[in-house]
Enzyme design. Sequence first.
Site, PDB file in Angstrom:
ATOM      1  N   CYS A  10       0.837  -1.200   0.000  1.00 21.63           N
ATOM      2  CA  CYS A  10       0.000   0.000   0.000  1.00 21.63           C
ATOM      3  C   CYS A  10       0.873   1.250   0.000  1.00 21.63           C
ATOM      4  O   CYS A  10       1.741   1.422   0.857  1.00 21.63           O
ATOM      5  CB  CYS A  10      -0.912  -0.005   1.227  1.00 21.63           C
ATOM      6  SG  CYS A  10      -1.914   1.492   1.388  1.00 21.63           S
ATOM      7  N   CYS A 284      37.425  18.080   4.304  1.00 25.71           N
ATOM      8  CA  CYS A 284      38.859  18.190   4.576  1.00 25.71           C
ATOM      9  C   CYS A 284      39.098  17.643   5.985  1.00 25.71           C
ATOM     10  O   CYS A 284      38.723  18.280   6.975  1.00 25.71           O
ATOM     11  CB  CYS A 284      39.294  19.649   4.462  1.00 25.71           C
ATOM     12  SG  CYS A 284      41.054  19.918   4.699  1.00 25.71           S
TER      13      CYS A 284
END
Length: 312
Positions: A10, A284
Amino acid sequence: MAEIYLAGGCFWGLEEYFSRISGVLETSVGYANGQVETTNYQLLKETDHAETVQVIYDEKEVSLREILLYYFRVIDPLSINQQGNDRGRQYRTGIYYQDEADLPAIYTVVQEQERMLGRKIAVEVEQLRHYILAEDYHQDYLRKNPSGYCHIDVTDADKPLIDAANYEKPSQEVLKASLSEESYRVTQEAATEAPFTNAYDQTFEEGIYVDITTGEPLFFAKDKFASGCGWPSFSRPISKELIHYYKDLSHGMERIEVRSRSGSAHLGHVFTDGPRELGGLRYCINSASLRFVAKDEMEKAGYGYLLPYLNK
């Protein structure tokens, strides 16, 4: 922005479930992969369409792999033409794609599910065809009808794909005793190691990078690139849920600090100057915050569940 179409019983519950996942931008429900180009809710048995959810998502926030792992969390992949109490071909399971470039990620997740279950699953993988948007009253059904029928637990969308409970942060005493002086200063005091001379700046072996304080997986080696900045650079984490983001105004700059989820270890910063073809971000990261686990060591180290995704 990308999209995938998912059938899983569903569509009322499945749409509400996916709408709760971070990185999903938009959802709608419709009927897919039937035998003819038109249908409606009353004709599904005749036209053989499946109740389907269109999921539009931001690839920078959530990957197709993650979308599919969330999908498999709430379906029964072995059940044929039935999910929960709903029976019929319209309730079959399926992954319907538009872009063939999605196939490697789809097949990798499907094959991993089959490996874990030890048998072939019933989820069909097909190119999307004959997709019809469902009637208005089906759209956002559970938002409009909070007590309406739902065959799945939509709150499963709030549960992380990687359980933080498996990666508990040690005490400060343990960290001081187990980490190098540099790793302690970087992870616990937000120091920055020297560029170019650190352990992983030039490491490009297959494997994963984990939080040195907890062992929680953070980055795939496949997402590492040579940025020339002097520190390891990644285009994305394994999952964005593994990283916490904070505004950093130190040293007269405005940056976004990144920390690990379970250990709250300082990792580094994320910038928007990464390669555009990789999504435009550059994580980084200090080598001192990481531990590298090579591909051939992952199974023994407890990361075997990530092996299928190393190169996808």
